[in-house]
Each structure stands twice: as structure tokens, then as C-alpha cells.
Enzyme design. Structure first.
Site, PDB file in Angstrom:
ATOM      1  N   SER A  19       0.848  -1.189   0.000  1.00 55.01           N
ATOM      2  CA  SER A  19       0.000   0.000   0.000  1.00 55.01           C
ATOM      3  C   SER A  19       0.890   1.248   0.000  1.00 55.01           C
ATOM      4  O   SER A  19       1.676   1.432  -0.921  1.00 55.01           O
ATOM      5  CB  SER A  19      -0.967  -0.041   1.190  1.00 55.01           C
ATOM      6  OG  SER A  19      -2.025   0.850   1.009  1.00 55.01           O
ATOM      7  N   HIS A  55      -8.009  -5.036  -1.554  1.00 53.07           N
ATOM      8  CA  HIS A  55      -6.792  -4.555  -0.910  1.00 53.07           C
ATOM      9  C   HIS A  55      -6.183  -5.558   0.064  1.00 53.07           C
ATOM     10  O   HIS A  55      -4.972  -5.695   0.150  1.00 53.07           O
ATOM     11  CB  HIS A  55      -7.115  -3.253  -0.168  1.00 53.07           C
ATOM     12  CG  HIS A  55      -5.918  -2.424   0.146  1.00 53.07           C
ATOM     13  ND1 HIS A  55      -5.146  -1.837  -0.820  1.00 53.07           N
ATOM     14  CD2 HIS A  55      -5.366  -2.058   1.327  1.00 53.07           C
ATOM     15  CE1 HIS A  55      -4.177  -1.133  -0.251  1.00 53.07           C
ATOM     16  NE2 HIS A  55      -4.282  -1.262   1.053  1.00 53.07           N
ATOM     17  N   ASP A  66      -9.582  -3.705  -5.662  1.00 54.78           N
ATOM     18  CA  ASP A  66      -8.973  -2.962  -4.552  1.00 54.78           C
ATOM     19  C   ASP A  66      -9.666  -1.612  -4.375  1.00 54.78           C
ATOM     20  O   ASP A  66      -9.791  -0.838  -5.325  1.00 54.78           O
ATOM     21  CB  ASP A  66      -7.473  -2.754  -4.826  1.00 54.78           C
ATOM     22  CG  ASP A  66      -6.702  -2.379  -3.579  1.00 54.78           C
ATOM     23  OD1 ASP A  66      -7.257  -1.672  -2.727  1.00 54.78           O
ATOM     24  OD2 ASP A  66      -5.548  -2.807  -3.449  1.00 54.78           O
TER      25      ASP A  66
END
Length: 708
Positions: free
Chosen positions: A560, A680, A645
Site C-alpha cells: 500500500s 486490498h 482494490d
């Protein structure tokens, strides 16, 4: 299972021979001209078209075809590792106790817990009335609910004050958008409330029929409204009790631990505001606790006789102030726990007779018990050089028993209960690692690297006894470094598969986190963001200098915002790493921050800056990984993403990989893996994620010539 002693074999190997990858032709992405022009700066983005699946544009099918081609490529390149990956998966899974149960938590007359069963991916949420010998009541069988779903997440379990009803949230797409359901605990009937686009949580008023929840924008995913729903009514007519107009803020609704108030909290990274309502009067009007102030954050903890407020007003590292229940404005705030330059105040766990403060000093978490009657304070002490301690499982207000979690890089996650009156400490449970784990076979250290500007960067490291500091051993270096999130030293049973094969594992606590106090965060955000990247590079160079490893055997990993870190250090210091693992990476900073239709973008302005501002634009552009790819050699790269995501959209890593393929001058491996069904956080099952971990490990093992 049989004990695995492969680590000693791996460590005794004097040289590591990298295994060859197949001679396969990598996908070549099409280029289409797309000009971005702002602040007099004109940039062609030839892979901009990859946004079309997200935007539902004309090239949607072409995007999916490209991602599938990349998946076919990585599968072919890693084909020979399939048996090894399966072995790693089974090895890591075998350490996990399949039939397990959480430590029961007491609240309002019931003990609540989750339990898992052998062979099942999810869990059962249960309770027992009054004592642990009472009959079990299964509140939700998530294993059963998840049947037929590729992804399933149930969360936000919230029991009504009269113990007869439960609200919970469900996401079966993996975009962190939850629908709310009601279960009647007397009849077992589950009802879809018709409430969608929430974060999964809700709060009960004390009337047992009114709930409050945050509603998200279905496109940007921003939490925009707090709504009130009365059971038995049409959810389309739910009343909006608060609407946030500042698109840089997140909003939440929560109930005070003493059950007296419903609170709405609106916050950016620089300022916040709280509204509150008597939980006995759900149809009343929320009052502003203290209007938001520029560059002032505050959170409210109600007690019977006063409010406690954690705030950074005139207190960089935060302090605790108090104010009367009927005078909440800032003019009435008085110091309760004054500001300290060397201690970061993080949170309060309130009880009727005690308070427990979670703090951070010299990079380590700590807990402080405060006796509300005498004012006496006591620090909980621990003897390992690097550890993490935190308040955990304390929903009951009227108790003198405090629960906390403890872990280190060699100590499995442990849950303790401490009698706040007597100080007696009891170990309730320690994570069981099957297969004969012995912490005495591993060593953890705390190191300090020196950054170019003289700043000391803490590093937490673990390795197996026998690890040689001769520069020939492999090491995986991990970091995050954003949003003030502290990456503490914790235990991982999956990590043993690395350590037992000769790897060291290190976490560097770089600026952008909050490990060393609030200034640590301030020095790694906005116009100081590059400190995050140089701290990581300086940490890697330090580990090489001290002969823990060498550039031929040093690996970097982040996800991330930590994936942004990976992209930046691959550009800035490509020869320092043999391999980089960049997971769901935020690598197209400028383009994403310019597009407010992309989920969560406007919330990020206080972290990265707003590129509509010329100075912020050019600073972001100077480090954004996608913008700074050059014709040069890059390390071996494994990049992962998810088509659905919600935090970092798939097209960022896809564009980054396509551009790297076009520009890089080396013959090193570059792989892009896209989960076509997940978002995610990856897979939702408790074992499925291990397959991704096995791939990451196999990638590094292949580069190191380790194949068993």
C-alpha cells in the site's frame, strides 16, 4: 507434524546459486497518448488507458486481457516453484491451530468469543450467559454464511443493550463496503436491513431499537453521512443526523464505554471535531463538543463526572485534559496528564476505578495504570529488548480487570489479564505454534541506523541462531512509513519459514510512522516525504555495512503506502536490493491525487499534499515511482494487486509494471500478479492468504537458490 530443520541446512550453504527463470516473453502493454497538463507542466501518460476498467471506459476488456496476460506470465515464470509453494503453504498452515478459540470477553452479562474448526476457513461468533460453563449460543456461523462466496467478510458484531438483537456487516466483494444485517437472537431470524455502503459498524442507542451508522459514497468510498435507523422502518427514509462537508475528513460514530453517549467524530490528519448525544435520547440533537480548530486534533472519553480529552493543542506529542460534563469548550480544558516531549500519548482505556494509558517512548509501546481515586501511576514492565504491548478486549466498564496483548519477534501473541487492584498478572492465552516452536532457537535485536541527516533510525531484527553476519546471508527488510502508523515488532508463525531457511527479517521504523513520537510522523509527510525513502535506504546500507547481508542478498518489502516506498527506493537506489516485493502499491501518486473520483483521494491531501498546489505537485512528481522510472537497471521485482482494490486501484501497479518493462535495461525478473476476485486485503479465508505468502517466499528463495 515432524519438526522441520531445513534452516540449518540452508545456513550451512556457503554460496547461494540463483535458480534460472524460464525464457518467456513478457507482455508488452499498448501505448496510447494521454497528455496531463497542469502548472505549465506537460506529461504524456501512455498507459493511462488502464484506468478504463475502473472508469467503465471503452478499453475495459483490454485492461482485463492485459492483467490476465501478466498473470499467465508470472505463472509460467514461477511454474517450477509450484511444488515448493505447496510445501510452504502446508508448512505454514500446519503451524496454525485449526481448532481454536479466542479468550472470552465479558460484557453486559455474557462471555463473547470466536472459535474455529479444523478445515474451515472462517469462524463462529458465540456467547455464553453468566459463566463459561453455560450452554453455547452460536450468534453467527460465518463458515456457513460464506458458502458460495469467493470472498466473504463479516464484521461489526454489535449486541443490543438488552442482549436480544445483533447488527453485523457483510462485504462479499472485497471493496470494504458493508451491508448491515439484523439477527433476532431469540428467533434466529436474519434480516437484511437494506442499509448498504457502510464501514460495517453501527452503534445502538439505549432504547434497543435505534442504531447509528456511517454511510459511504459508493464511488469515492468516503464516509459522508451519519444516519439514524429505527428497526422496523424503511431504511430509505433513515434520518441524516450529520453530514460532513469537508472531503478531507473521515467520520465515525461510536458509543462511550460507559454507555452514556453516542459520539460522532470527524477527523483529518491535522484537525478534528466531536459531536455528542445522550444515548438515552436517540431523537435528540447532537451537540458540538468543541468546534474544529486549525491544526488541533482531539478525541473524547466520557467518564461519570467529566470528559477526558486527548489532544495535541499546545502539545506536539498529545496530552490528556479534563473538562466538566456541562462545559465542553476549549476554554474549560485543564491539564490532566501534561505534555511530555519524550512520550507520545496514544489512547485511554477507561474503567470505573482506573484508567490505562497507552503511550510510546523511545520507539517502544508502554501501558500506564492510573488509579482514579489516588492518582497513583504504575508502568507495566517487560524484559525483552523489542516488544509490543497494547490494550485488548476491554469492553466492560465496571471491572477492575484489565486485558492486554503482548508479543515480540520471538514471543507468540499473548493475552494477559491484570488485576488493577492487586497487580496480579495472569496469562490467559498464548498463540500456539504447532510443530515444536522454541523461542530459545531465535534471537531478536534492536539496532539503530544513522540517516544522512544524523537521525537515528530504530531497526527491529530477528534471525535463527547460527545466522552468520558475514555479508552472505539473505535478509528481508520491511517498512511502511506513512499516516503516523507505527509498525511494531510482532511475532509471525509464517515468518519461521523464512528464518528456518537462513533469512533474517528486519523492520525499520522509518519517519512517516509515529514510533518515535509525533515529530517522527511530521518529518515523513507532505514536503518532507522523501525522509521516509532515504531512511529505508540508509537502513539497508547500515545492515550491509554491519554484514548482516549484502546487496546480492538484500530484499525489500512493503504494501500500500509501503508499496510507494518500494517504488521510490527501487528508483533511488536500485543496486542495493536483489529483490523488491511491492504489494498493492500506491505508485502513481500525482495522477491519483489529481483525480478526486478515485476512492479516498481527498482524504489524503493532508498526507501527501494537494497537487493542484504548484509546490505540492512538483514535490510529489519528484518522488512518485511511476513518474521517475528511468532507463537503467532495476532489481528483481514481484508486484501484487487486486482488481477490486478499494484503497489502491489496480491500475497503479499495472501502469507502473508496464512502464518498467518498457524502460528498464536489465534482465532481472519483473512479475505482476493480479487477484481477479479480491481487493486490498487479499483473500478473506484464514488460510488462503498463506498462498500469497508462499509465492512471496518462493520468489525470494528462487533468487537465493533455495528450493526445499
Amino acid at each position: 507434524m515432524k519438526k522441520i530443520y531445513l534452516g540449518l541446512l540452508a545456513m550451512s550453504t556457503a554460496t547461494f546459486q540463483s535458480q534460472k527463470f524460464p525464457d518467456m516473453k513478457a507482455p508488452v502493454a499498448e501505448k496510447q497518448e494521454h497528455i496531463r497538463e497542469i502548472h505549465g507542466d506537460k506529461v504524456n501518460d501512455p498507459y493511462y488507458w488502464m484506468i478504463d476498467f475502473f472508469k467503465k471506459g471503452k478499453d475495459s476488456t483490454k485492461v482485463v486481457d492485459y492483467l490476465k496476460a501478466e498473470n499467465t506470465y508470472w505463472e509460467g515464470m514461477m511454474k517450477d516453484t509450484e511444488p515448493f509453494r505447496e510445501k510452504l503453504f502446508q508448512e505454514m498452515k500446519a503451524r496454525i491451530k485449526e481448532k481454536d478459540e479466542s479468550v472470552p470477553v465479558f460484557k453486559n452479562g455474557y462471555y463473547y468469543y470466536t472459535r474455529t474448526e479444523a478445515g474451515k476457513q472462517y469462524f463462529k461468533y458465540c456467547r455464553k450467559k453468566g459463566n463459561l460453563t453455560a450452554p453455547e449460543e452460536i450468534l453467527l456461523d460465518v463458515d456457513k454464511q460464506a458458502e458460495g462466496h469467493a470472498y466473504y467478510s463479516a464484521s461489526g458484531f454489535n449486541i443490543s443493550p438488552d442482549n436480544t438483537k445483533m447488527i453485523f456487516g457483510v462485504d462479499n466483494v472485497s471493496r470494504r463496503q458493508y451491508s448491515l444485517f439484523l439477527k433476532d437472537l431469540n428467533t434466529g431470524k436474519i434480516t437484511d436491513l437494506g442499509i448498504k455502503n457502510t464501514n460495517g459498524s453501527s452503534e445502538w442507542a439505549n432504547d434497543n431499537k435505534t442504531i447509528f451508522y456511517a454511510e459511504n459514497n459508493p464511488e469515492t468510498l468516503l464516509s459522508e453521512k451519519i444516519k439514524k435507523h429505527s428497526l422496523g422502518t424503511d431504511s430509505s427514509k433513515d434520518i441524516t443526523v450529520y453530514e460532513e462537508n469537508d472531503k478531507t475528513n473521515y467520520i465515525f460514530v461510536y458509543k462511550s464505554k460507559n454507555e452514556k453517549f453516542i459520539l460522532i467524530h470527524s477527523t483529518s490528519t491535522t484537525s478534528s471535531e466531536t459531536k455528542y448525544l445522550d444515548a438515552d435520547n436517540p431523537d435528540g440533537t447532537f451537540k458540538v463538543f468543541q468546534p474544529r480548530m486549525k491544526n488541533v486534533l482531539y478525541t473524547v472519553t466520557p467518564l461519570e463526572d467529566k470528559f477526558l480529552i486527548k489532544t495535541n493543542k499546545d502539545a506536539l506529542n498529545f496530552k490528556i485534559v479534563e473538562t466538566p460534563l456541562d462545559k465542553t469548550g476549549v476554554d474549560n480544558w485543564k491539564d490532566f496528564i501534561p505534555h511530555r516531549k519524550d512520550v507520545l500519548m496514544e489512547s485511554i482505556t477507561p474503567f470505573k476505578n482506573y484508567l490505562v494509558f497507552s503511550e510510546r517512548q523511545n520507539g517502544l509501546s508502554q501501558l500506564v495504570i492510573y488509579d482514579r481515586k489516588t492518582g497513583k501511576q504504575e508502568f507495566l514492565k517487560f524484559d525483552e529488548p523489542v516488544y509490543t504491548v497494547y490494550s485488548s478486549g476491554n469492553p466492560e466498564y465496571n471491572t477492575d480487570n484489565f486485558r492486554f496483548g503482548y508479543t515480540s519477534m520471538i514471543t507468540p501473541s499473548s493475552q494477559y489479564e491484570q488485576d488493577l487492584k492487586t497487580g496480579k498478572r495472569t496469562l490467559l492465552k498464548q498463540q500456539e505454534v504447532l510443530g515444536g516452536y522454541n523461542k530459545e532457537n531465535y534471537i531478536t535485536e534492536r539496532l539503530f541506523a544513522t540517516a544522512k541527516d544524523g537521525t537515528k533510525i530504530p531497526i527491529s531484527i530477528v534471525y535463527k541462531k547460527g545466522f552468520k553476519k558475514d555479508g552472505n546471508s539473505p535478509l528481508l527488510l520491511y517498512a511502511y512509513g506513512s499516516y503516523g502508523s507505527s509498525m511494531d515488532a510482532t511475532f509471525s508463525s509464517t515468518r519461521l519459514s523464512l528464518l528456518d531457511r537462513g533469512f533474517a527479517y528486519a523492520i525499520t521504523h522509518i519517519r512517516g510512522g509515529q514510533e518515535m513520537g509525533r515529530q517522527w510522523y511530521e518529518d515523513g509527510k507532505m514536503m518532507k516525504k522523501k525522509n521516509t525513502f532515504t531512511d529505508f535506504i540508509d537502513s539497508g546500507e547500515y545492515l550491509v555495512k554491519e554484514k548482516y547481508t549484502s546487496p546480492k542478498h538484500l530484499y525489500a518489502q512493503g504494501g500500500s503506502a509501503g508499496g510507494l516506498l518500494m517504488g521510490a527506493v527501487a528508483n533511488m537506489s536500485p543496486n542495493l536490493w536483489n529483490g523488491v516485493i511491492s504489494q498493492v502499491p500506491f505508485v502513481d501518486v500525482v495522477n491519483t491525487m489529481l483525480d478526486t473520483s478515485i476512492p479516498l483521494t481527498t482524504n489524503e491531501y493532508d498526507e501527501w499534499g494537494n497537487p493542484n498546489n504548484k509546490e505540492a505537485y512538483f514535490y510529489m512528481k519528484s518522488y512518485s515511482p511511476y513518474e521517475n522510472i528511468e532507463k537503467k537497471n532495476y532489481p528483481n521485482l514481484l508486484v501484487t494487486t487486486g482488481l477490486h482494490d478499494s484503497q489502491v486501484q489496480y491500475f497503479e501497479p499495472a501502469k507502473w509494471v508496464a512502464k518498467l518493462r518498457d524502460m528498464k535495461t536489465d534482465k532481472n525478473v519483473l512479475l505482476l500478479k493480479t487477484d481477479m476476485e479480491y481487493g486490498h486485503g487479499g483473500a478473506s479465508g484464514r488460510f488462503d492468504y498463506l498462498k500469497d505468502t508462499a509465492l512471496v517466499y518462493a520468489f525470494m528463495f528462487k533468487l537465493e537458490g533455495i528450493n526445499k
